[in-house]
Design an enzyme around this catalytic site. Structure first.
Site, mmCIF file in Angstrom:
data_model
loop_
_atom_site.group_PDB
_atom_site.id
_atom_site.type_symbol
_atom_site.label_atom_id
_atom_site.label_comp_id
_atom_site.label_asym_id
_atom_site.label_seq_id
_atom_site.Cartn_x
_atom_site.Cartn_y
_atom_site.Cartn_z
ATOM 1 N N ARG A 187 -48.426 35.474 69.085
ATOM 2 C CA ARG A 187 -48.719 34.104 68.640
ATOM 3 C C ARG A 187 -50.187 33.825 68.407
ATOM 4 O O ARG A 187 -50.563 32.692 68.145
ATOM 5 C CB ARG A 187 -48.124 33.105 69.631
ATOM 6 C CG ARG A 187 -46.611 33.196 69.664
ATOM 7 C CD ARG A 187 -45.937 32.101 70.468
ATOM 8 N NE ARG A 187 -44.519 32.383 70.494
ATOM 9 C CZ ARG A 187 -43.917 33.136 71.414
ATOM 10 N NH1 ARG A 187 -44.631 33.643 72.402
ATOM 11 N NH2 ARG A 187 -42.637 33.372 71.348
ATOM 12 N N ASP A 207 -32.074 27.217 80.323
ATOM 13 C CA ASP A 207 -33.208 27.815 79.613
ATOM 14 C C ASP A 207 -34.055 26.737 78.952
ATOM 15 O O ASP A 207 -34.576 26.912 77.857
ATOM 16 C CB ASP A 207 -32.718 28.835 78.571
ATOM 17 C CG ASP A 207 -33.858 29.631 77.939
ATOM 18 O OD1 ASP A 207 -34.939 29.706 78.546
ATOM 19 O OD2 ASP A 207 -33.676 30.157 76.829
ATOM 20 N N LYS A 266 -38.058 21.995 75.155
ATOM 21 C CA LYS A 266 -36.714 22.364 74.718
ATOM 22 C C LYS A 266 -35.660 21.322 75.068
ATOM 23 O O LYS A 266 -34.671 21.161 74.352
ATOM 24 C CB LYS A 266 -36.307 23.696 75.357
ATOM 25 C CG LYS A 266 -36.823 24.944 74.681
ATOM 26 C CD LYS A 266 -36.167 26.154 75.340
ATOM 27 C CE LYS A 266 -36.663 27.461 74.765
ATOM 28 N NZ LYS A 266 -35.973 28.612 75.398
ATOM 29 N N CYS A 285 -26.446 44.324 73.124
ATOM 30 C CA CYS A 285 -26.888 44.421 71.727
ATOM 31 C C CYS A 285 -27.228 43.104 71.038
ATOM 32 O O CYS A 285 -28.002 43.098 70.070
ATOM 33 C CB CYS A 285 -25.809 45.129 70.891
ATOM 34 S SG CYS A 285 -25.135 46.625 71.621
ATOM 35 N N CYS A 334 -30.803 41.474 69.735
ATOM 36 C CA CYS A 334 -31.513 41.941 68.537
ATOM 37 C C CYS A 334 -30.628 41.954 67.297
ATOM 38 O O CYS A 334 -31.095 41.673 66.192
ATOM 39 C CB CYS A 334 -32.080 43.338 68.759
ATOM 40 S SG CYS A 334 -33.448 43.400 69.931
ATOM 41 N N HIS A 335 -29.352 42.321 67.491
ATOM 42 C CA HIS A 335 -28.468 42.470 66.329
ATOM 43 C C HIS A 335 -27.588 41.249 66.093
ATOM 44 O O HIS A 335 -26.804 41.247 65.137
ATOM 45 C CB HIS A 335 -27.610 43.726 66.484
ATOM 46 C CG HIS A 335 -28.403 44.994 66.364
ATOM 47 N ND1 HIS A 335 -28.856 45.478 65.159
ATOM 48 C CD2 HIS A 335 -28.851 45.861 67.312
ATOM 49 C CE1 HIS A 335 -29.536 46.599 65.359
ATOM 50 N NE2 HIS A 335 -29.559 46.846 66.651
#
Length: 702
Positions: free
Chosen positions: A136, A319, A346, A626, A629-630
């Site tokens: 950043r 979160d 958030k 997974c 990222c995917h």
């Protein structure tokens, strides 16, 4: 006597001639052309209070339509990933950071590359980064450029050459810490935090001497194991709000992004992140506020001594970090001048706090909020909806905002002239559901939330997906912090867009996920100018001047957490085709080559022949190992391969080569040989093949 008068007269004559000559020199100098002073963007947020506002006024609403490209410069990235950095400009030189913590120095007038720095770390480190291999921004002080590296290093570079001056390892390399945030300069110290809350770490912030890199102090944001003693009274106090054996799971509280500094009060404000794991039943036996999670903490920058805190989300389970951009300003509230700190974290509430002592002034929803009924008007403590406390219940809760936030990390801007804060907002629902507490198994190499990964994924039913997608949206919002309301709002095609810049001339600049960089009228929100950049934009713009010419720059490159793992919300995004800095000026005529639109990779999956049980096993395993990222349900719009279109899924041996043998580790694809068995990898492949066939059957519903 006459002789004295004569001498005095002569003296006056000489003095008069000298003064006249001096005035003539001044007059001639005023007529001669002057070299205009440069106006830098030398701090991450433009000033210590991080307003991201500029007094520059050459570019106005009347002439912004004449903006053109002055120059562009590409990053040399290993792969096209998210670009989130704020460039700095000091004495006519731009310093910008890109993916993989790389830094480039550019001539701020021409874009000529002066040097580049590659920290050259192991690509497998990417596994620790929940939210892409982003950076950043850098910091500048005393002829040095400071960059936090993904592997936890803080490096001081010579600003003229790009050569390292000193390097320190800020994190424990045996744990899954990462650094993606920009360092901050506070007097003679450089301050850096870290990330990794879900990976079993304990958060902290560290200050180092600018000249030598020697550690000055470290402030932990949550307490550690009580048996080992507490570092200070603040940690002893915080420990009273924790239960169970949280330290075994790290606890979280990482300060991975936002900080601000008040020179007058000599206070450094730190935004603290979420708990790890998310599920409080696992993390803290379902009890306690868990200080200083989801809090703003003020410390003395010379010593790291605790001064005050304000917790936004007691006992965080969603979160809902407080690591989003903070802005310091002076406002008149109820007829009295107040020194305030503003944040739109958030959790969906816009906060205004007294920054002298942390007292709550106001908190108002800026997006739809389902987890709390409101905030106590005196204390700011949320009235949490009982159903939102999903920990240990096994019952689902549809939360808004989502873990991506009503406002993410993308910086907002405050214009003192309009009195408005300009911020990007997102509206995305998310289904929270915990697994059984007794079934939780901590994984120091994996993603620990305490939720049931088989149930938090997006449903695969097309009708439900359409319904959920219809609940998603994004906007550029002008917010009045005194009146506590929206003044105007510009809807965006996507819920994930770039940071914001405002100027004294009455302009607001922002890029978006469809690749447009635009200028808006600060009072009305009317779009005045825009230009396509060839890739989605998440980074914030800056403005500066060199030799009297005002420039506006933005780093371009789509990526980050949402494009990687929540692709369902971002189907209209422009995938990462370039990683570059683009700079504009009035009358700019430089060419800007845009990448050609590439055809989608052919969709030719093998038939789905595995049993329903194997596919279900693969679905659960995929969402453990997974999806970050995917993409959730194998849908991503970031810079990693779309597995549904990958030819590798047709070849079991090739698929194992990537997953178990590390064939693509240098590019960030982890080696899962210590985490998965061959039959589990085959189950994951079966699930991916099934999702590829789903897409083939209904191309409009990924």
């Amino acid at each position: 006597m006459s002789l004295v008068r004569s001498r005095l007269s002569g003296a006056r004559s000489v003095k008069f001639k000298a003064v006249s000559a001096a005035m003539l020199v001044v007059a001639l100098a005023s007529c001669a052309p002057r070299k205009a002073a440069n106006v830098d963007w030398a701090l991450h947020g433009q000033d210590a209070g991080e307003k991201r506002f500029s007094d520059l006024g050459e570019i106005t609403p009347a002439n912004v339509g004449q903006l053109g490209v002055a120059w562009y410069a590409d990053f040399d990235a290993r792969s096209l990933r998210g670009v989130e950095g704020t460039p700095l400009v000091v004495d006519g030189v731009m310093y910008a950071s890109g993916p993989w913590s790389k830094v480039i120095a550019l001539d701020a007038q021409s874009g000529k590359k002066l040097w580049e720095y590659d920290p050259q770390f192991d690509g497998a480190i990417a596994r620790r980064a929940c939210c892409d291999v982003v950076n950043r921004g850098v910091a500048y002080a005393d002829g040095k450029v400071f960059v936090g590296v993904l592997d936890g290093r803080l490096v001081a570079l010579d600003a003229k050459t790009g050569k390292p001056v000193w390097t320190v390892q800020t994190t424990d390399t045996t744990k899954s810490y990462t650094v993606t945030g920009a360092p901050r300069i506070v007097k003679d110290k450089v301050v850096i935090g870290n990330g990794g809350a879900e990976y079993g770490v304990r958060g902290y912030v560290t200050a180092y001497d600018v000249a030598t890199g020697k550690q000055a102090w470290r402030f932990y944001t949550i307490p550690g194991d009580p048996k080992k003693g507490f570092e200070n009274d603040a940690m002893a106090m915080a420990a009273k709000s924790w239960n169970g054996e949280w330290w075994k799971y790290g606890g979280g509280g990482t300060a991975w992004d936002s900080m601000a500094y008040d020179p007058e009060l000599d206070l450094l404000y730190i935004g603290v992140g979420n708990g790890g794991p998310w599920d409080r039943a696992v993390r803290s036996a379902g009890k306690g506020d868990n200080l200083f999670l989801s809090s703003i903490v003020a410390v003395r920058p010379s010593t790291g001594e605790y001064v005050w805190h304000f917790q936004e989300v007691p006992g965080d389970e969603w979160d809902y970090t407080a690591t989003q951009h903070m802005i310091l300003a002076d406002l008149e509230i109820d007829g009295k001048p107040r020194k305030v700190l503003m944040q739109a974290p958030k959790n969906g509430f816009f906060y205004v706090l007294d920054r002298t002592n942390g007292a709550f002034i106001s908190g108002t929803p800026y997006v739809p909020v389902t987890w709390a009924k409101g905030l106590d008007p005196k204390t700011g403590r949320p009235d949490i909806v009982p159903e939102a406390r999903y920990s240990g219940t096994g019952k689902p809760f549809l939360g808004m905002p989502s873990p991506a936030g009503g406002h993410g990390w993308q910086p907002m801007s405050f214009n003192p002239k309009t009195g408005l804060v300009y911020l990007p907002t997102a509206e995305i629902p998310y289904g929270y559901i915990s697994g059984k507490t007794e079934d939780f198994r901590f994984d120091p190499r994996g993603w620990n939330t305490g939720q049931d990964p088989g149930k938090t994924a997006m449903p695969e039913d097309p009708a439900i997906r359409r319904q959920i997608r219809g609940m998603m949206g994004g906007a550029l919002v002008a917010w009045d912090p005194k009146a506590r309301k929206r003044v105007w709002s510009v809807p965006m095609p996507l819920p994930w867009n770039g940071g914001v810049l405002s100027t004294a001339a009455g302009l607001v600049f922002q890029g978006n996920g469809t690749g447009d960089f635009a200028a808006y009228d600060a009072t009305s929100g009317k779009k005045l100018w825009s230009m396509p950049m060839g890739s989605g934009i998440v980074a914030p713009p800056i403005t500066y001047s060199v030799a009297g010419v005002q420039y506006v720059s933005v780093a371009v490159g789509w990526g980050g957490i949402l494009p990687l793992n929540m692709g369902e919300a971002l189907q209209a995004s422009v995938k990462p085709k370039v990683n570059r800095v683009v700079t504009f000026r009035i009358g700019g005529k430089a060419p800007l080559p845009l990448p050609a639109k590439e055809a989608e990779a052919p969709l030719a999956p093998p038939p789905s022949t595995a049993s329903a049980a194997v596919i279900e096993q693969g679905r659960v395993l995929y969402h453990v190992r997974c999806w970050m990222c995917h993409g959730d349900t194998v849908v991503n719009h970031g810079g990693v391969p779309d597995l549904r279109r990958s030819m590798v899924i047709a070849d079991a041996a090739a698929f194992r080569g990537f997953v178990l043998e590390g064939a693509a580790e240098p590019l960030g694809m982890p080696n899962f040989s210590k985490d998965l068995k061959p039959d589990e990898v085959e189950a994951i492949r079966a699930y991916v093949i099934k999702r590829a066939n789903d897409l083939k059957a209904d191309p409009k519903m990924p």
